[in-house]
Structures are given as structure tokens and as C-alpha cells.
Design an enzyme around this catalytic site. Structure first.
Site, PDB file in Angstrom:
ATOM      1  N   SER A 234       0.955  -1.058  -0.091  1.00 15.71           N
ATOM      2  CA  SER A 234      -0.177   0.009  -0.005  1.00 15.71           C
ATOM      3  C   SER A 234       0.971   1.321   0.105  1.00 15.71           C
ATOM      4  CB  SER A 234      -0.984  -0.088   1.191  1.00 15.71           C
ATOM      5  OG  SER A 234      -0.245   0.160   2.299  1.00 15.71           O
ATOM      6  N   GLU A 253       6.515   0.036  -5.267  1.00 11.15           N
ATOM      7  CA  GLU A 253       5.400  -0.428  -6.134  1.00 11.15           C
ATOM      8  C   GLU A 253       4.273  -0.284  -5.223  1.00 11.15           C
ATOM      9  OE1 GLU A 253       2.440  -1.965  -7.690  1.00 11.15           O
ATOM     10  OE2 GLU A 253       3.474  -3.741  -7.732  1.00 11.15           O
ATOM     11  N   CYS A 287      -2.687  -4.854  -8.015  1.00  8.62           N
ATOM     12  CA  CYS A 287      -2.722  -3.264  -8.076  1.00  8.62           C
ATOM     13  C   CYS A 287      -3.028  -2.597  -9.330  1.00  8.62           C
ATOM     14  CB  CYS A 287      -1.136  -2.935  -7.836  1.00  8.62           C
ATOM     15  SG  CYS A 287      -0.454  -3.482  -6.367  1.00  8.62           S
TER      16      CYS A 287
END
Length: 498
Positions: A234, A253, A287
Site C-alpha cells: 500500500s 510499487e 494493483c
């Protein structure tokens, strides 16, 4: 080693030895909820020992590039020989369907192969230093050197391939690594470490620690023996990683609210089929999972019907059943949150076009329309099999809408107008943009990473290796060469101030 002898012990791997921890933490089957394993929670001393072991192994520098190449190929072959055992563990600890688990597994093999190849072609460049005044005969070149000790902190939603994307390039570059996988999915990482052990990896080059982010993760961030952090998770946690890392390097990321644009000239059936797959695979826990679909108003009804038809054909339930398309979410808490956001959106006026129900931890593929940007299902990353359809009238306006979030990982557009596609690719602020595909499309050899609050740095073996190495400049003045002139003999160029 036969496949039935590869078993999970849940132990820590430090300095080439498997160790128990201070206590045991449970790992649950994500569909049944039953305990499938326990993993060792390390002491603070063991965390320090893992980092110290990595520093010693890095300093020893025992391996040549081709040794690393051979070890990575051995790891790949080892996992392939034990595919059934690894896949069973992945399905149990993630709740992903066999199709999704096989996809992650097969991509892991490719990532290991690519990393092996890149290990043998790390290089610098020759600098044309003699193009500068007074540098005749001087040589200059760069070399790339490993940064040292890499800390890899990995998520649950790609329990083998994302781990490989961090560990394999780090090792290919000559670094030592301390790996902390998600507590939801630790078994795949243990199997990867056992493959490296079987390959004869020198002790300490790869160390495995389990535990929570709040405890073990923070200890790793505070340990000054680590030179580089590679993290997927996150944005909130990523900000903590960056703060604690300070001047040390990071590759982050992070989150995203992934959007895909569908223009009126697109092939509606193709776009709907691809959007359904990208929104609902792995129960939307990726994601780049499509969360928002901006559809040109003239085709909204047709697209909505086509997307709902695709969603209705997806089978939900036991991930071990070969016909299942969508398994459970990673936890009851995750399912609770997602369903609460859907219900909240409905209370605020959103239409539930499809789905919206739950069985155990399995959430039906859910399509929302008539949404507002203030709804949490729209303006926050939902990380669930939930997608919202938003109509648009003007092309310029939809570009602004895609760019309006703080994130910038990936996006896509469906159109047969090449000018629109290229214009969108230039104007949408993301790390990856796909024309005639969704936001969720990744090939393992490509550079992968985000901008804005989605992070920075790149995965993809070639690009990760570049990130995980330092560039050093070397210059040589051969004997007999004129070399740089002394200060008193330098002459300013004509017209220059003296």
C-alpha cells in the site's frame, strides 16, 4: 528430491540454516479457514543476525556472474520439478484459483530465466572523455556494482512471482538479500528458499524472515546494515518505508485506482471481455485490477450489458475446483471492507448492475454504475472484484478524470482511432499505458513501476538490476599520454573570460 518430500516447515532461514523462532504464527487456508501451517516469528536478535549474515555473504563475494546464472536456472528447474506441491501450497495460502496460481507460477519460471540471462550481461559504457578539451589519450568507462544488502518486502497477491521479481534480480546483480514475505502467504517463499538451498547458494546470500510488518518489518527498516529496500504494498506503508530508508535507495510499487477508457469506436465485446478478466481475476486483488471503466456515453448501455454478461459466466467458490474462476478474498476483514463499500455506494445512489453478494469470503464479481467520485468504491483503492462504470462525453475530460487520482501505476484505452490512442498515451500520467488493452497487462521482461503516489523504481529483471547496482566511473591516463594539462599551462578558448 521427490515432489512429495518438499514440505513447508515454517522455519526461518538465516546464514544458510533453518531455525525456529520465538513463537509460531498460524497460516490459514483462505477458502476453508482451517490452519494449513505455522511459521516462526523471529526474535529481534534473529532479525539482526539475518542482516549480519547477508553483509558477511556479500563481503565474501564468492560467486562469478555465470555462477549466479547457473544457480538461478537450477532454482527455476527445481521449482518446475516440484510444480504440483508448490501450486497446492499457493492455492491454499492465497485462495487463488488453479488457473491464477498456474499463471503466477509459470511467470515465476520466466522471471528466474530472465534474471539468469541478465546476470551475465551487466555492463557499463565507454565515456567519450577525450571529447573534452585537454583529455587526449585519457580513457573513461563505467561499471555497475551491486549495492550490497537488499531487503525485499513482498505482498500476498503474487506470492511467488513478485518474490522472484525482487530476489532474483538482486541475486543476479551480486547482492545479498533479506526476504520478508506476507504473513498471509509465506509458504511459496519458503519453497523458493529451499530451491536456492538445493542449488548450493552460499549461506547468508538469501535469508528468510517471517513476522508482521509492524514488528519485523520495522526492525528491518531501522537496521542500518541494509542498503536498498524493494517493497510492494500500500501507499501508506510505502511512505513509511521511504521515511525510514532516508538516503538509502528504494524501489516502491504501491497502490493505484486503475482506470480503463472505452471509446465509442472500440470493439465493445472485446473490451468487455478483457475488462471483466482484468477486474475480477485474483478476486480483484491486483494493483492494476480495473476499478474504473470510463465509457463513452453513446455506448454505455451496450457496454454495461456486455460486461454484466461476462461477469455472469464466472464461477465463484472453491479455488481447487477446475471450473472456478474467482476464489475467496485474502481474509474475512478484506471481504467485509469491500462489501461495506459496495453497500455504502448503493445507499448513496449507485446501481448494482451485477453481483453485490457474498458467500463466506467469496465476493461476487460486482459492477456498479451511477456512481459519484465521492464514493469510497470509486475514490479509494477497493482491491476487490468490484468495478464501476462512469460515462464520459468529451475525450479531453476523460483524460483529466483518469489523471485526477493521486496514483499513476497503469491505465489503458480501447479505440480504433490511433490518434486518440497515442494522445491518451502521452497525456495520461502513469508508469504503463496500454492501447487496446486494460490497465492490468504485464509481461515480466518489461519495465514495470508507477509514478505519483504509485511509487517509483522499476521491476523487470533488466531494469531491477539497473536499480540494484551503483554506477562507478573509472578513468585511466596511460603512461606517455598527454592527459589533462596542468593549471598553469591551460589556455582559455578563444572568446572565453580569463
Amino acid at each position: 528430491m521427490e515432489s512429495d518430500r518438499l514440505t513447508a516447515t515454517g522455519k526461518l532461514w538465516i546464514a544458510g540454516k533453518w531455525q525456529n523462532g520465538a513463537e509460531e504464527l498460524p497460516v490459514a487456508d483462505k477458502f476453508t479457514g482451517g490452519e494449513i501451517a505455522t511459521v516462526a516469528n523471529p526474535t529481534s536478535l534473529q532479525v539482526e543476525q539475518a542482516v549480519a549474515a547477508a553483509r558477511r555473504a556479500f563481503a565474501a563475494d564468492e560467486l562469478e556472474p555465470f555462477d549466479r546464472h547457473d544457480i538461478l536456472l537450477f532454482v527455476r528447474d527445481f521449482l518446475q520439478r516440484h510444480q504440483d506441491v508448490v501450486l497446492d501450497a499457493m492455492i491454499s495460502e492465497t485462495g487463488f484459483t488453479r488457473k491464477d496460481a498456474e499463471g503466477d507460477f509459470n511467470r515465476s519460471l520466466q522471471t528466474l530465466r530472465l534474471s539468469a540471462e541478465e546476470a551475465t550481461r551487466i555492463h557499463g559504457e565507454v565515456i567519450p572523455i577525450d571529447g573534452a578539451r585537454g583529455q587526449r589519450g585519457r580513457l573513461a568507462y563505467t561499471v555497475r556494482e551491486p549495492v550490497g544488502v537488499v531487503c525485499a518486502i513482498t505482498p500476498f497477491n503474487s506470492p511467488l512471482n513478485t518474490v522472484c521479481h525482487k530476489v532474483a534480480p538482486a541475486f543476479a546483480a551480486g547482492n545479498a538479500t533479506v526476504l520478508k514475505p506476507s504473513l498471509h502467504t509465506p509458504i511459496s517463499s519458503e519453497f523458493l528458499c529451499k530451491a536456492f538451498e538445493a542449488a548450493g547458494l552460499p549461506g547468508g546470500m538469501l535469508n528468510l524472515l517471517h513476522g508482521t510488518g509492524e514488528d519485523v518489518g520495522m526492525q528491518l527498516l531501522e537496521n542500518r546494515g541494509i542498503d536498498y529496500y524493494t517493497f510492494t504494498g500500500s501507499t501508506t506503508v510505502g511512505e513509511t518505508v521511504q521515511r525510514q530508508a532516508g538516503l538509502r535507495r528504494t524501489q516502491l510499487e504501491l497502490g493505484n485506482i486503475s482506470a480503463t477508457i472505452v471509446c465509442a469506436d472500440a470493439n465493445i465485446e472485446n473490451a468487455a471481455r478483457k475488462c471483466a478478466g482484468a477486474a475480477f481475476r485474483k478476486a480483484g486483488q491486483v494493483c492494476t485490477s480495473v476499478q474504473l471503466i470510463y465509457v463513452e456515453r453513446s455506448i454505455v448501455d451496450k457496454f454495461k450489458s456486455a460486461l454484466a454478461e461476462n461477469a455472469s459466466q464466472l464461477k465463484i467458490g472453491d479455488p481447487r475446483h477446475p471450473a472456478t474462476d474467482i476464489g475467496p478474498m485474502i481474509s474475512a476483514e478484506a471481504a467485509d471492507r469491500a462489501l461495506a463499500w459496495v453497500s455504502e455506494a448503493a445507499d448513496q445512489g449507485a446501481e448494482i448492475v451485477a453481483g453485490g453478494a457474498r458467500s463466506g469470503n467469496c465476493l461476487e464479481p460486482t459492477i456498479l454504475s451511477n456512481v459519484d467520485v465521492s464514493m469510497r468504491a470509486v475514490c479509494e483503492e477497493i482491491f476487490a472484484p468490484v468495478v464501476s462504470i462512469v460515462p464520459f462525453d468529451e475525450f479531453d475530460r476523460v483524460i483529466d478524470l483518469v489523471n485526477s487520482t493521486p496514483f499513476g501505476l497503469a491505465s489503458g484505452i480501447f479505440t480504433t482511432n490511433i490518434d486518440k490512442g497515442m494522445s491518451a498515451s502521452r497525456r495520461v500520467k502513469v508508469g504503463t499505458f496500454h492501447i487496446n488493452d486494460t490497465s492490468s497487462n504485464r509481461v515480466d521482461l518489461m519495465p514495470y513501476g508507477g509514478v505519483k503516489d504509485s511509487g517509483f523504481g522499476k521491476e523487470g529483471p533488466k531494469y531491477a538490476i539497473h536499480d540494484m547496482t551503483d554506477e562507478k566511473l573509472v578513468t585511466i591516463v596511460p603512461l606517455g599520454a598527454s592527459g589533462p594539462p596542468s593549471i598553469r599551462n591551460q589556455t582559455a578558448p578563444t572568446g572565453a573570460q580569463k
